[in-house]
Design a protein around this motif. Sequence first.
Motif, PDB file in Angstrom:
ATOM      1  N   ARG A 167       0.809  -1.221   0.000  1.00  0.00           N
ATOM      2  CA  ARG A 167       0.000   0.000   0.000  1.00  0.00           C
ATOM      3  C   ARG A 167       0.840   1.267   0.000  1.00  0.00           C
ATOM      4  O   ARG A 167       0.319   2.362  -0.237  1.00  0.00           O
ATOM      5  CB  ARG A 167      -0.923   0.012   1.224  1.00  0.00           C
ATOM      6  CG  ARG A 167      -2.073  -0.978   1.158  1.00  0.00           C
ATOM      7  CD  ARG A 167      -3.026  -0.740   2.321  1.00  0.00           C
ATOM      8  NE  ARG A 167      -2.355  -0.961   3.587  1.00  0.00           N
ATOM      9  CZ  ARG A 167      -2.455  -2.081   4.309  1.00  0.00           C
ATOM     10  NH1 ARG A 167      -3.189  -3.076   3.870  1.00  0.00           N
ATOM     11  NH2 ARG A 167      -1.815  -2.201   5.455  1.00  0.00           N
ATOM     12  N   HIS A 168       2.139   1.134   0.323  1.00  0.00           N
ATOM     13  CA  HIS A 168       3.029   2.287   0.425  1.00  0.00           C
ATOM     14  C   HIS A 168       2.529   3.295   1.456  1.00  0.00           C
ATOM     15  O   HIS A 168       2.649   4.506   1.268  1.00  0.00           O
ATOM     16  CB  HIS A 168       3.196   2.981  -0.934  1.00  0.00           C
ATOM     17  CG  HIS A 168       3.681   2.068  -2.013  1.00  0.00           C
ATOM     18  ND1 HIS A 168       4.961   1.554  -2.049  1.00  0.00           N
ATOM     19  CD2 HIS A 168       3.045   1.538  -3.098  1.00  0.00           C
ATOM     20  CE1 HIS A 168       5.097   0.778  -3.108  1.00  0.00           C
ATOM     21  NE2 HIS A 168       3.958   0.748  -3.753  1.00  0.00           N
ATOM     22  N   ASP A 169       1.970   2.789   2.552  1.00  0.00           N
ATOM     23  CA  ASP A 169       1.515   3.690   3.602  1.00  0.00           C
ATOM     24  C   ASP A 169       2.556   3.761   4.716  1.00  0.00           C
ATOM     25  O   ASP A 169       3.661   3.224   4.591  1.00  0.00           O
ATOM     26  CB  ASP A 169       0.137   3.260   4.131  1.00  0.00           C
ATOM     27  CG  ASP A 169       0.136   1.820   4.638  1.00  0.00           C
ATOM     28  OD1 ASP A 169       1.224   1.203   4.737  1.00  0.00           O
ATOM     29  OD2 ASP A 169      -0.953   1.299   4.935  1.00  0.00           O
ATOM     30  N   GLU A 170       2.210   4.404   5.790  1.00  0.00           N
ATOM     31  CA  GLU A 170       3.155   4.617   6.884  1.00  0.00           C
ATOM     32  C   GLU A 170       3.331   3.347   7.705  1.00  0.00           C
ATOM     33  O   GLU A 170       2.356   2.646   8.006  1.00  0.00           O
ATOM     34  CB  GLU A 170       2.645   5.752   7.781  1.00  0.00           C
ATOM     35  CG  GLU A 170       3.591   6.114   8.917  1.00  0.00           C
ATOM     36  CD  GLU A 170       3.077   7.264   9.756  1.00  0.00           C
ATOM     37  OE1 GLU A 170       3.688   7.559  10.798  1.00  0.00           O
ATOM     38  OE2 GLU A 170       2.060   7.867   9.359  1.00  0.00           O
ATOM     39  N   VAL A 171       4.585   3.062   8.073  1.00  0.00           N
ATOM     40  CA  VAL A 171       4.859   1.934   8.960  1.00  0.00           C
ATOM     41  C   VAL A 171       4.601   2.376  10.391  1.00  0.00           C
ATOM     42  O   VAL A 171       5.179   3.355  10.852  1.00  0.00           O
ATOM     43  CB  VAL A 171       6.320   1.462   8.841  1.00  0.00           C
ATOM     44  CG1 VAL A 171       6.561   0.271   9.752  1.00  0.00           C
ATOM     45  CG2 VAL A 171       6.643   1.080   7.407  1.00  0.00           C
ATOM     46  N   ALA A 172       3.723   1.659  11.081  1.00  0.00           N
ATOM     47  CA  ALA A 172       3.404   2.041  12.451  1.00  0.00           C
ATOM     48  C   ALA A 172       2.879   0.840  13.225  1.00  0.00           C
ATOM     49  O   ALA A 172       2.413  -0.138  12.639  1.00  0.00           O
ATOM     50  CB  ALA A 172       2.366   3.165  12.469  1.00  0.00           C
ATOM     51  N   GLU A 173       2.979   0.914  14.530  1.00  0.00           N
ATOM     52  CA  GLU A 173       2.391  -0.067  15.447  1.00  0.00           C
ATOM     53  C   GLU A 173       2.820  -1.497  15.138  1.00  0.00           C
ATOM     54  O   GLU A 173       2.001  -2.409  15.079  1.00  0.00           O
ATOM     55  CB  GLU A 173       0.869   0.038  15.436  1.00  0.00           C
ATOM     56  CG  GLU A 173       0.347   1.381  15.913  1.00  0.00           C
ATOM     57  CD  GLU A 173      -1.157   1.415  16.041  1.00  0.00           C
ATOM     58  OE1 GLU A 173      -1.635   1.624  17.164  1.00  0.00           O
ATOM     59  OE2 GLU A 173      -1.841   1.231  15.022  1.00  0.00           O
ATOM     60  N   LEU A 174       4.121  -1.692  14.965  1.00  0.00           N
ATOM     61  CA  LEU A 174       4.602  -3.034  14.661  1.00  0.00           C
ATOM     62  C   LEU A 174       4.462  -3.985  15.849  1.00  0.00           C
ATOM     63  O   LEU A 174       4.482  -5.200  15.671  1.00  0.00           O
ATOM     64  CB  LEU A 174       6.065  -2.985  14.211  1.00  0.00           C
ATOM     65  CG  LEU A 174       6.326  -2.310  12.858  1.00  0.00           C
ATOM     66  CD1 LEU A 174       7.795  -2.410  12.498  1.00  0.00           C
ATOM     67  CD2 LEU A 174       5.471  -2.932  11.764  1.00  0.00           C
ATOM     68  N   TRP A 175       4.326  -3.443  17.052  1.00  0.00           N
ATOM     69  CA  TRP A 175       4.134  -4.288  18.232  1.00  0.00           C
ATOM     70  C   TRP A 175       2.724  -4.172  18.787  1.00  0.00           C
ATOM     71  O   TRP A 175       2.479  -4.400  19.956  1.00  0.00           O
ATOM     72  CB  TRP A 175       5.144  -3.936  19.315  1.00  0.00           C
ATOM     73  CG  TRP A 175       6.515  -4.454  19.024  1.00  0.00           C
ATOM     74  CD1 TRP A 175       6.873  -5.361  18.062  1.00  0.00           C
ATOM     75  CD2 TRP A 175       7.725  -4.095  19.686  1.00  0.00           C
ATOM     76  NE1 TRP A 175       8.225  -5.573  18.083  1.00  0.00           N
ATOM     77  CE2 TRP A 175       8.783  -4.818  19.076  1.00  0.00           C
ATOM     78  CE3 TRP A 175       8.025  -3.243  20.736  1.00  0.00           C
ATOM     79  CZ2 TRP A 175      10.106  -4.707  19.486  1.00  0.00           C
ATOM     80  CZ3 TRP A 175       9.340  -3.122  21.144  1.00  0.00           C
ATOM     81  CH2 TRP A 175      10.371  -3.862  20.525  1.00  0.00           C
ATOM     82  N   LYS A 176       1.788  -3.829  17.948  1.00  0.00           N
ATOM     83  CA  LYS A 176       0.388  -3.777  18.367  1.00  0.00           C
ATOM     84  C   LYS A 176      -0.062  -5.178  18.768  1.00  0.00           C
ATOM     85  O   LYS A 176       0.244  -6.152  18.083  1.00  0.00           O
ATOM     86  CB  LYS A 176      -0.472  -3.269  17.204  1.00  0.00           C
ATOM     87  CG  LYS A 176      -1.937  -3.049  17.550  1.00  0.00           C
ATOM     88  CD  LYS A 176      -2.654  -2.477  16.342  1.00  0.00           C
ATOM     89  CE  LYS A 176      -4.126  -2.224  16.628  1.00  0.00           C
ATOM     90  NZ  LYS A 176      -4.810  -1.660  15.436  1.00  0.00           N
ATOM     91  N   PRO A 177      -0.781  -5.337  19.879  1.00  0.00           N
ATOM     92  CA  PRO A 177      -1.215  -6.674  20.308  1.00  0.00           C
ATOM     93  C   PRO A 177      -2.000  -7.406  19.232  1.00  0.00           C
ATOM     94  O   PRO A 177      -2.798  -6.805  18.500  1.00  0.00           O
ATOM     95  CB  PRO A 177      -2.098  -6.385  21.530  1.00  0.00           C
ATOM     96  CG  PRO A 177      -1.591  -5.084  22.053  1.00  0.00           C
ATOM     97  CD  PRO A 177      -1.181  -4.290  20.834  1.00  0.00           C
TER      98      PRO A 177
END
Length: 203
Positions: A167-177
């Motif tokens: 999607r080429h979106d922002e990388v975020a919350e890689l450790w989200k439960p």
Amino acid sequence: MHTLILVRACATEYDRQGRIQGTLDVPLTPDGRRQAELLAQELTSALGADAVSAIYASPSSAAQETAATLAEALDLKPRTADKLNNIDHGLWQGMLVSDVKEKQPRVYRQWQEQPETVCPPQGESVLAAKKRIAESLRKLFKRHRDDDTIALVAPEPLATLVGHVLRHDEVAELWKPQADRVRWEAIPIEPATTGEAPVTKPQ
């Protein structure tokens, strides 16, 4: 246009405990296996039993077990995407996420807010993982017709990065439960030209 059904591997004991799994091979818990059975029912109901052309899974036990349950419901033989291992978190693997947050608060905050700027000690950077994922997806899509629907089962945070690469979106919350994430999503993919990363269709 390809469609990728991105499926997150079901729950392991590390998910339950809030530990960083990375490349450690942790199987599904009994609850995880029940999740996979319910997920198979949900997918076949939403997509139809004949909608998916192929199902791939990361090499991890959790992804393989989840894919096997889905494949049985979809009457497919699961295949292994050998190069789509989870992100290597190096010395963080096996640690509680809460321990990293408590002992290394600045690094933890940076990992949450700007994960591409952090590399776990003796681990793999997000940028290196993205490059590996893009190349693996290019090879996977080339095996199929442009109108095929393909399922991919991946553990976290690999699954989130796969979605980001497409999607080429922002990388975020890689450790989200794990419990707070959607179990699966359908991502439309424009046919990739040679040497370019797959891209999603503009919305």
